[in-house]
Write a protein that holds these residues in place. Structure first.
Motif, PDB file in Angstrom:
ATOM      1  N   SER A 228       7.037   4.416  17.682  1.00  0.00           N
ATOM      2  CA  SER A 228       7.359   5.215  16.513  1.00  0.00           C
ATOM      3  C   SER A 228       6.358   6.348  16.343  1.00  0.00           C
ATOM      4  O   SER A 228       5.240   6.313  16.868  1.00  0.00           O
ATOM      5  CB  SER A 228       7.330   4.341  15.257  1.00  0.00           C
ATOM      6  N   HIS A 230       4.766   6.913  13.748  1.00  0.00           N
ATOM      7  CA  HIS A 230       3.607   6.379  13.018  1.00  0.00           C
ATOM      8  C   HIS A 230       2.523   5.943  13.997  1.00  0.00           C
ATOM      9  O   HIS A 230       1.343   6.267  13.820  1.00  0.00           O
ATOM     10  CB  HIS A 230       4.033   5.205  12.143  1.00  0.00           C
ATOM     11  N   LYS A 231       2.908   5.219  15.063  1.00  0.00           N
ATOM     12  CA  LYS A 231       1.930   4.820  16.066  1.00  0.00           C
ATOM     13  C   LYS A 231       1.455   6.023  16.865  1.00  0.00           C
ATOM     14  O   LYS A 231       0.290   6.114  17.242  1.00  0.00           O
ATOM     15  CB  LYS A 231       2.531   3.765  16.985  1.00  0.00           C
ATOM     16  N   SER A 283       6.831  10.078  21.292  1.00  0.00           N
ATOM     17  CA  SER A 283       7.285   9.278  20.147  1.00  0.00           C
ATOM     18  C   SER A 283       8.812   9.299  20.061  1.00  0.00           C
ATOM     19  O   SER A 283       9.458  10.281  20.436  1.00  0.00           O
ATOM     20  CB  SER A 283       6.717   9.845  18.841  1.00  0.00           C
TER      21      SER A 283
END
Length: 495
Positions: A228, A230-231, A283
């Motif tokens: 994602s 976010h990561k 991502s």
């Protein structure tokens, strides 16, 4: 389709594009056009924005020398010695370099090469990516530069995700519109990449933005999984913390290219294969990559596109061995790693039984190689089989004597490009690399690009793998399910 016939002048050739006239060179029947822009320089208002169209130029644009490279730093440690990586400064680096048979009689298949380098290094100026051997064999090669590091893969508020992948898509569109001028067939385009370039090739393969632009794919040692956003934001957040600025497009754009690269290098230096740390990654992205490539392939996405998946037998040794990391790993490191990634103690015992002489660092490296690359490749091939898709799987096994790296990550590149005589290959291959292996490896890629069998069977339930260059074995040998106990145990853990 009309194929342009460039007019030679001494050793020069000229091609007329919609954006202007290109002046390339011809040597030994191979035409070369280097540093050809496919998008505007990503500076000023184009920074942290999707690639913008090329502005037309007047007169002839010189394409006889390599163009600028994406902003980057030299490799660290032993990699600086082993992997040649020229750095050419300049803002106009969203370019392709082209090698083509001079005035071919018929449109030729096209190879689009996406370089690796951990999304932070590499370019089409790397000597080992010279496409002469492919052009000699009737293939047009297009080698792509794209934005790297913080400029290409930061996750920032106000900026698109995966700008480096946006660049690659723009390059593919440029190929579709222009490659016929160089004798290439836009209906026979193979995208191939290694490491981060292989991950890029997998992402491009399943992207809804590339349908009709790609007809075959080769993934060399490329992870098939994307996480994602976010990561993926870890590296940009680490840069922002270091500079005490917000992780936004506006704040990052206020930094010069040199300032941002310097901080990126500081953050990168604090990471290692043992300690972990921030790293750039591709991502998942609602626009470009709505589903991770491994999941998309399992669901049957791109089942109409033939795929060749390749790994090296000893991938991990490039990172673990030259700088001595393999000797610093203890059994508690294995325990910590297996708990982090959900690997059972049973699987570690299976790997140890298969290699009772291995040190803990070698055991961890073998598990890591299979976890990141081999098991996902086999799983993707199995899933595609259920959708009737054509897949071939390859393992490069020729061992270099340099630093006891054996068949380490990226070693196959000079063999694929048949560049063993290039001085840039010698620091990694050593003084006596096998030309027979290079002839076989390069020939397998040529055959696949042409739509032929690479020299071993298509993937089926028996899991045939084309093993190339194993010592004491035929130069290409079909092995069914190599090292199956380790793979099966690790696959059960991941299920």
């Amino acid at each position: 389709m009309t194929v342009d016939s460039p007019v030679p002048s001494d050793s020069l050739v000229r091609v007329n594009l919609a954006t202007g006239v290109l002046r390339g060179s011809v040597r030994g029947g191979i035409a070369r056009f280097l540093g050809v822009p496919y998008a505007a320089p990503p500076v000023g208002e184009n920074r942290f924005a999707p690639p913008a169209p090329v502005s037309p130029w007047t007169g002839e644009r010189d394409a006889t020398l390599p163009g600028a490279t994406s902003p980057q730093a030299p490799y660290l440690g032993a990699l600086h010695e082993l992997l040649p990586n020229p750095i050419i400064e300049g803002p106009d680096f969203l370019t392709v370099s082209i090698w083509a048979p001079h005035a071919p009689a018929a449109p030729a298949p096209v190879l689009v090469w996406i370089h690796g380098g951990s999304l932070t290094r590499g370019s089409n100026a790397v000597p080992l990516y010279d496409g002469t051997a492919f052009a000699r064999d009737g293939i047009v090669v297009v080698s792509v530069n794209y934005r790297l590091g913080a400029e290409g893969f930061s996750v920032l508020d106000g900026a698109p995700l995966n700008l480096g992948i946006h660049d690659q898509v723009a390059a593919l569109r440029w190929v579709a519109e222009n490659i016929a001028h160089f004798g290439g067939d836009p209906e026979r385009v193979t995208v191939c990449g290694e490491s981060a370039g292989g991950a890029s090739a997998a992402a491009l393969m399943v992207s809804p933005e590339t349908r009709g632009l790609i007809h075959r794919v080769i993934v060399q040692s490329g992870p098939l999984h994307t996480d994602s956003a976010h990561k993926g934001a870890r590296f940009a957040r680490a840069i922002a913390r270091t500079l005490r600025i917000p992780a936004t497009r506006e704040a990052f754009a206020e930094l010069s290219l040199a300032e941002l690269l310097a901080v990126q290098n500081r953050v990168e230096a604090s990471s290692s294969p043992l300690t972990g740390g921030a790293a750039f990654q591709i991502s998942t992205d609602p626009e470009l990559i709505p589903v991770s490539p491994d999941a998309a392939l399992a669901a049957g996405v791109a089942a109409d596109i033939p795929l060749l998946l390749s790994t090296c037998r000893d991938e991990y040794r490039l990172w673990f061995v030259p700088d001595g990391l393999v000797n610093r790993i203890r059994r508690w490191h294995i325990t910590a790693a297996r708990l982090r990634f959900g690997v059972s103690a049973r699987t570690i015992r299976v790997f140890r039984r298969a290699r009772p002489e291995s040190r803990p660092g070698e055991t961890l490296g073998e598990v890591t190689t299979d976890l990141m690359l081999r098991v996902p490749a086999y799983a993707a091939a199995d899933a595609r089989l259920s959708h009737g898709a054509s897949t071939h799987v390859c393992e490069f096994a020729w061992p270099t004597p340099v630093h006891d790296i054996r068949a380490g990550h990226a070693l196959e590149i000079p063999f694929v490009f048949d560049r063993l005589d290039d001085p840039a290959a010698l620091p990694y291959t050593g003084a006596r690399p096998s030309q027979d292996v290079a002839t076989a490896m390069h020939g397998a890629w040529v055959a696949f690009i042409r739509g032929e069998t690479p020299g071993w069977p298509e993937w089926d339930a028996s899991r045939p793998v084309g093993v190339v260059g194993a010592p004491g074995r035929p130069v290409i040998e079909t092995v069914h399910g190599p090292r199956e106990p380790e793979r099966a145990s690790l696959a059960r853990d991941l299920a």
